[in-house]
Design an enzyme around this catalytic site. Structure first.
Site, PDB file in Angstrom:
ATOM      1  N   TYR A 183     -16.581 -17.196  -6.097  1.00 15.83           N
ATOM      2  CA  TYR A 183     -15.340 -16.561  -6.086  1.00 15.83           C
ATOM      3  C   TYR A 183     -15.266 -15.125  -5.825  1.00 15.83           C
ATOM      4  O   TYR A 183     -15.802 -14.286  -6.421  1.00 15.83           O
ATOM      5  CB  TYR A 183     -14.289 -17.249  -7.413  1.00 15.83           C
ATOM      6  CG  TYR A 183     -14.234 -18.473  -7.349  1.00 15.83           C
ATOM      7  CD1 TYR A 183     -14.264 -19.260  -6.348  1.00 15.83           C
ATOM      8  CD2 TYR A 183     -13.581 -18.927  -8.582  1.00 15.83           C
ATOM      9  CE1 TYR A 183     -13.713 -20.654  -6.294  1.00 15.83           C
ATOM     10  CE2 TYR A 183     -13.353 -20.358  -8.601  1.00 15.83           C
ATOM     11  CZ  TYR A 183     -13.579 -21.326  -7.685  1.00 15.83           C
ATOM     12  OH  TYR A 183     -13.181 -22.564  -7.517  1.00 15.83           O
ATOM     13  N   ARG A 211     -13.809 -11.955  -6.552  1.00 14.68           N
ATOM     14  CA  ARG A 211     -12.699 -11.244  -7.461  1.00 14.68           C
ATOM     15  C   ARG A 211     -13.347  -9.821  -7.997  1.00 14.68           C
ATOM     16  O   ARG A 211     -14.408  -9.992  -8.458  1.00 14.68           O
ATOM     17  CB  ARG A 211     -12.239 -12.451  -8.529  1.00 14.68           C
ATOM     18  CG  ARG A 211     -11.031 -12.097  -9.092  1.00 14.68           C
ATOM     19  CD  ARG A 211     -10.567 -13.461  -9.619  1.00 14.68           C
ATOM     20  NE  ARG A 211     -10.527 -14.636  -8.907  1.00 14.68           N
ATOM     21  CZ  ARG A 211     -10.159 -16.038  -9.382  1.00 14.68           C
ATOM     22  NH1 ARG A 211     -10.304 -16.100 -10.705  1.00 14.68           N
ATOM     23  NH2 ARG A 211     -10.335 -16.882  -8.596  1.00 14.68           N
ATOM     24  N   LYS A 251     -19.322 -23.789  -4.251  1.00  9.77           N
ATOM     25  CA  LYS A 251     -17.876 -24.462  -4.514  1.00  9.77           C
ATOM     26  C   LYS A 251     -17.006 -23.113  -4.108  1.00  9.77           C
ATOM     27  O   LYS A 251     -17.332 -21.870  -4.949  1.00  9.77           O
ATOM     28  CB  LYS A 251     -17.653 -24.917  -5.780  1.00  9.77           C
ATOM     29  CG  LYS A 251     -16.252 -25.245  -6.303  1.00  9.77           C
ATOM     30  CD  LYS A 251     -16.330 -26.004  -7.399  1.00  9.77           C
ATOM     31  CE  LYS A 251     -14.998 -26.722  -8.030  1.00  9.77           C
ATOM     32  NZ  LYS A 251     -14.033 -25.812  -8.115  1.00  9.77           N
ATOM     33  N   LYS A 292     -13.214 -21.229  -2.243  1.00 13.38           N
ATOM     34  CA  LYS A 292     -11.734 -21.558  -1.840  1.00 13.38           C
ATOM     35  C   LYS A 292     -11.765 -21.413  -0.446  1.00 13.38           C
ATOM     36  O   LYS A 292     -12.632 -20.702   0.212  1.00 13.38           O
ATOM     37  CB  LYS A 292     -11.002 -20.278  -2.428  1.00 13.38           C
ATOM     38  CG  LYS A 292     -10.825 -20.557  -3.907  1.00 13.38           C
ATOM     39  CD  LYS A 292      -9.857 -19.572  -4.768  1.00 13.38           C
ATOM     40  CE  LYS A 292     -10.076 -19.448  -6.295  1.00 13.38           C
ATOM     41  NZ  LYS A 292      -9.371 -20.620  -6.915  1.00 13.38           N
ATOM     42  N   SER A 346     -12.682 -25.594  -3.237  1.00 10.87           N
ATOM     43  CA  SER A 346     -11.667 -25.984  -4.453  1.00 10.87           C
ATOM     44  C   SER A 346     -10.384 -26.453  -3.822  1.00 10.87           C
ATOM     45  O   SER A 346      -9.943 -26.283  -2.907  1.00 10.87           O
ATOM     46  CB  SER A 346     -11.437 -24.562  -5.071  1.00 10.87           C
ATOM     47  OG  SER A 346     -12.762 -24.269  -5.533  1.00 10.87           O
ATOM     48  N   GLY A 347      -9.652 -27.271  -4.901  1.00  6.44           N
ATOM     49  CA  GLY A 347      -8.277 -27.747  -4.480  1.00  6.44           C
ATOM     50  C   GLY A 347      -7.206 -26.689  -4.519  1.00  6.44           C
ATOM     51  O   GLY A 347      -6.451 -26.551  -3.862  1.00  6.44           O
ATOM     52  N   ARG A 367      -6.627 -29.765 -10.185  1.00  5.43           N
ATOM     53  CA  ARG A 367      -4.867 -30.128 -10.355  1.00  5.43           C
ATOM     54  C   ARG A 367      -4.211 -30.596  -9.418  1.00  5.43           C
ATOM     55  O   ARG A 367      -3.514 -31.564  -9.827  1.00  5.43           O
ATOM     56  CB  ARG A 367      -4.450 -28.542 -10.477  1.00  5.43           C
ATOM     57  CG  ARG A 367      -4.632 -27.785 -11.570  1.00  5.43           C
ATOM     58  CD  ARG A 367      -4.602 -26.352 -11.544  1.00  5.43           C
ATOM     59  NE  ARG A 367      -5.471 -25.600 -10.669  1.00  5.43           N
ATOM     60  CZ  ARG A 367      -5.418 -24.360 -10.234  1.00  5.43           C
ATOM     61  NH1 ARG A 367      -4.396 -23.487 -10.702  1.00  5.43           N
ATOM     62  NH2 ARG A 367      -6.448 -23.528  -9.525  1.00  5.43           N
TER      63      ARG A 367
END
Ligand code: FBP
Length: 251
Positions: free
Chosen positions: A142, A144, A173, A175, A198-199, A227
Site C-alpha cells: 500500500y 502511504r 495484494k 489497490k 483489494s476491494g 467490505r
C-alpha cells in the site's frame, strides 16, 4: 517457487478479507458481519480460496473450519487512529500462524512511509521463515506516507508491485491504480509474483463486477475483497457473480 495450489483454483484466486476490525474498527461491520462465524460461513459457502484473519479471530473462531476453508493469517496490523506515517508492526509469528492452521501468511508494507525500512526488515525475516516452511507469503503493498506526497501515484503503484517481487512475495495484494495501462504495468513489473486486487469501500454492484472484469483482463490473479462482499445485503449472491468473473478468464 512456493506451491500456491492450496490457495488458488486453476491459477486464479478469490480471498475474503476480514482484518478490517483492527485496521478500521467495527464501524465497517453490520449486524451480520460483526460476527466472525458469519464471515466463515460466507467463505465456505462461497467457495473462497481463503479467508484473511488476524490471529485473535483465528484463535477463537477458526478451529472448526480448518478443513473447510484455507486461512491466510495477517502477521502485522495497525489501527487508523495514529496520524504519523504508517507503520504496522508484526504481531504474530510464522510459527504461530502455522500452529493456527494457516495455509499462507500476509504482511502489509506501506511503501513511502518513513518507517518503510522497519517493515522491510520484518518482512525479510518472515519471508525467510515462511519460505523455509513452503508457506506462501502475501504482501499488502500500500502506497502511504510522507514520501508518497508530490510523487506520481501511477509510477509509485508500478514501483510498489516491483518491490513485492524484489522482496520475495508470492502474491501482492494492492489497490487498483485507477487505469488499465498502469495496472498492466504493475502486473508486468511484478513478474512471477501474482497480483490480487483489494476491494475497497462498498460500491454499486455492477460497477464492482465491471472493475473485477477489468482487473482480470489486465492479468490479475484475482481479488482479496472484504467490505464489498460482507456489507452487501446478499453476500453469497454477489460472490456467485464475482466468481463467474474471476474464474471465467483463461488462466
Ligand atoms: P476491503 O476489500 O474491505 O477494502 O479489504 C481489503 C483490505 O486490504 C483489508 O485487508 C484491509 O483491512 C483494508 O483493506 C485496509 O484498508 P485501508 O486501505 O483503509 O487501510
Amino acid at each position: 517457487m512456493v506451491d500456491l495450489s492450496k490457495i488458488t483454483t486453476n491459477g486464479k484466486a478469490l480471498y475474503l478479507a476480514y482484518d478490517q476490525g483492527l485496521e478500521h474498527g467495527p464501524t465497517d461491520f453490520n449486524d451480520e458481519s460483526i460476527h466472525p462465524e458469519n464471515i466463515l460461513k460466507i467463505a465456505v459457502n462461497g467457495s473462497y480460496n481463503g479467508v484473511i484473519f488476524q490471529k485473535g479471530i483465528a484463535q477463537n473462531y477458526y478451529a472448526h473450519y480448518k478443513d473447510k476453508i484455507p486461512l491466510i493469517l495477517k502477521l502485522n496490523g495497525k489501527t487508523n487512529l495514529t496520524e504519523d506515517d504508517p507503520y504496522a508492526p508484526q504481531i504474530c509469528s510464522v510459527k504461530e500462524a502455522v500452529e493456527l492452521g494457516a495455509a499462507a501468511v500476509g504482511y502489509t508494507i506501506y511503501v513511502g512511509s518513513k518507517f518503510e525500512h522497519e517493515m522491510f526488515k520484518e518482512f525479510a525475516k518472515i519471508e525467510e521463515e515462511a519460505h523455509f516452511g513452503n508457506i506462501p507469503l502475501v504482501a499488502w503493498m500500500y502506497l502511504r506516507g510522507s514520501e508518497t506526497i508530490n510523487k506520481d501515484p501511477k509510477e509509485l503503484a508500478v514501483y510498489a508491485a516491483r518491490i513485492g517481487l524484489e522482496l520475495g512475495a508470492d502474491i501482492i495484494k494492492m489497490k487498483y491504480p485507477g487505469d488499465e495501462e498502469t495496472f498492466r504495468k504493475c502486473v508486468e513489473a511484478a513478474g512471477t509474483t501474482k497480483i490480487v486486487v483489494s476491494g475497497g469501500e462498498k460500491i454499486e454492484e455492477q460497477e464492482f463486477l465491471d472493475l473485477a472484469k477489468k482487473f482480470m483482463e489486465c492479468g490479475a490473479m484475482g481479488m482479496a475483497v472484504g467490505r464489498n462482499i460482507w456489507q452487501d445485503d446478499d453476500p453469497l449472491a454477489l460472490t456467485k457473480k464475482l466468481r463467474q468473473v474471476i474464474f471465467a478468464q483463461p488462466a
